[in-house]
Design an enzyme around this catalytic site. Structure first.
Site, mmCIF file in Angstrom:
data_model
loop_
_atom_site.group_PDB
_atom_site.id
_atom_site.type_symbol
_atom_site.label_atom_id
_atom_site.label_comp_id
_atom_site.label_asym_id
_atom_site.label_seq_id
_atom_site.Cartn_x
_atom_site.Cartn_y
_atom_site.Cartn_z
ATOM 1 N N GLY A 46 0.845 -1.195 0.000
ATOM 2 C CA GLY A 46 0.000 0.000 0.000
ATOM 3 C C GLY A 46 0.872 1.233 0.000
ATOM 4 O O GLY A 46 2.049 1.171 0.374
ATOM 5 N N GLN A 51 2.723 10.149 1.546
ATOM 6 C CA GLN A 51 4.025 9.479 1.714
ATOM 7 C C GLN A 51 4.988 9.793 0.567
ATOM 8 O O GLN A 51 6.180 9.494 0.661
ATOM 9 C CB GLN A 51 3.841 7.960 1.801
ATOM 10 C CG GLN A 51 3.131 7.506 3.078
ATOM 11 C CD GLN A 51 2.997 6.014 3.144
ATOM 12 O OE1 GLN A 51 2.101 5.435 2.506
ATOM 13 N NE2 GLN A 51 3.868 5.355 3.869
ATOM 14 N N CYS A 91 5.431 0.310 8.213
ATOM 15 C CA CYS A 91 5.104 1.501 7.423
ATOM 16 C C CYS A 91 6.328 1.909 6.614
ATOM 17 O O CYS A 91 7.440 1.954 7.146
ATOM 18 C CB CYS A 91 4.685 2.642 8.339
ATOM 19 S SG CYS A 91 4.173 4.128 7.450
ATOM 20 N N LEU A 92 6.119 2.191 5.339
ATOM 21 C CA LEU A 92 7.245 2.578 4.485
ATOM 22 C C LEU A 92 7.824 3.925 4.902
ATOM 23 O O LEU A 92 8.928 4.274 4.510
ATOM 24 C CB LEU A 92 6.790 2.613 3.022
ATOM 25 C CG LEU A 92 6.365 1.260 2.453
ATOM 26 C CD1 LEU A 92 5.846 1.420 1.038
ATOM 27 C CD2 LEU A 92 7.485 0.236 2.517
ATOM 28 N N HIS A 133 -4.963 1.402 6.979
ATOM 29 C CA HIS A 133 -3.642 1.994 7.206
ATOM 30 C C HIS A 133 -3.407 3.177 6.260
ATOM 31 O O HIS A 133 -2.916 4.228 6.661
ATOM 32 C CB HIS A 133 -2.560 0.917 6.990
ATOM 33 C CG HIS A 133 -1.153 1.393 7.189
ATOM 34 N ND1 HIS A 133 -0.352 1.000 8.223
ATOM 35 C CD2 HIS A 133 -0.392 2.235 6.443
ATOM 36 C CE1 HIS A 133 0.836 1.599 8.134
ATOM 37 N NE2 HIS A 133 0.828 2.349 7.066
ATOM 38 N N GLU A 134 -3.828 3.000 4.987
ATOM 39 C CA GLU A 134 -3.615 4.076 4.002
ATOM 40 C C GLU A 134 -4.542 5.259 4.240
ATOM 41 O O GLU A 134 -4.125 6.413 4.127
ATOM 42 C CB GLU A 134 -3.802 3.534 2.574
ATOM 43 C CG GLU A 134 -2.912 2.364 2.195
ATOM 44 C CD GLU A 134 -1.451 2.549 2.571
ATOM 45 O OE1 GLU A 134 -0.799 1.542 2.860
ATOM 46 O OE2 GLU A 134 -0.964 3.697 2.594
ATOM 47 N N HIS A 137 -3.246 7.533 6.775
ATOM 48 C CA HIS A 137 -2.226 8.471 6.262
ATOM 49 C C HIS A 137 -2.885 9.740 5.709
ATOM 50 O O HIS A 137 -2.347 10.832 5.846
ATOM 51 C CB HIS A 137 -1.389 7.809 5.156
ATOM 52 C CG HIS A 137 -0.225 6.986 5.651
ATOM 53 N ND1 HIS A 137 0.769 7.486 6.460
ATOM 54 C CD2 HIS A 137 0.091 5.693 5.444
ATOM 55 C CE1 HIS A 137 1.652 6.532 6.731
ATOM 56 N NE2 HIS A 137 1.262 5.422 6.129
#
Ligand code: K2U
Ligand code: ZN
Length: 168
Positions: A46, A51, A91-92, A133-134, A137
């Site tokens: 994702g 991000q 998380c990236l 999760h996205e 963000h």
């Protein structure tokens, strides 16, 4: 296709509420391609627009093993949710940090697809976790915000230490 730079915690942009997207455009279509390319390269399942420093309500997701089930959503909303699921999230934007997060296990999601059409679908398990999760963000929220104070503080301390070690 272009590999975009992924913004790292504690970049301020990760804490902003992203702006709704009025309509699909050719520029957004290219951004979606670049977001998928960046996500697959990470690798991740994702990626949210903040991000890659774009403060707009856009997410891309693909939980398939063979990277052939891409979902791009503009202005995604969770219409209904039920159940609970605990998942070891990462998380990236905080590479190397993992923690168990509890979220609803079954959701009904609505958003605009990259063809500009409103769609609505049910998601469960990992797809539900990833979409939530996205969407977090897009609202300036990160997975560590779901942790207790002590666990959150330890995660931040561990990430800060890893950044310092990279610089030395
Ligand atoms: O938003 C992101 O940072 C992308 C996350 C999304 C995600 C986190 C936790 C659980 C599900 C999705 C990255 O994909 S984290 C890397 C990753 C890769 C494979 C499987 C799970 C997490
Ligand atoms: Zn993340």
């Amino acid at each position: 296709m272009e590999k975009l730079d992924i913004v790292l915690y504690p970049e301020a942009g990760l804490r902003e509420i992203c702006a709704p997207i009025p309509e699909m455009t050719d520029d957004l279509d290219k951004l979606i391609d670049d977001m998928f390319y960046t996500m697959y390269d990470a690798p991740g399942i994702g990626l949210a627009a903040p991000q890659i420093a774009v403060q707009q309500r856009l997410i891309v997701v693909d939980i398939s093993e063979s990277n052939d089930q891409p979902i791009a959503l503009l202005n995604p909303e969770i219409i209904k949710s039920a159940g609970t699921i605990e998942w070891e999230e990462g998380c990236l934007s905080m590479p190397g940090i993992y923690a168990s997060v509890t979220r609803p296990s079954d959701i009904l999601v609505r958003g605009m697809n990259r063809e500009g059409k409103m769609i609505e679908f049910e998601a469960s398990e990992l797809l539900a976790v990833c979409i939530q999760h996205e969407i977090d963000h897009l609202n300036g929220k990160m997975f560590i915000d779901h942790l207790s104070g002590l666990k959150r503080a330890r995660a931040i301390q561990k990430f800060r230490k890893s950044l310092l070690q990279q610089e030395s």
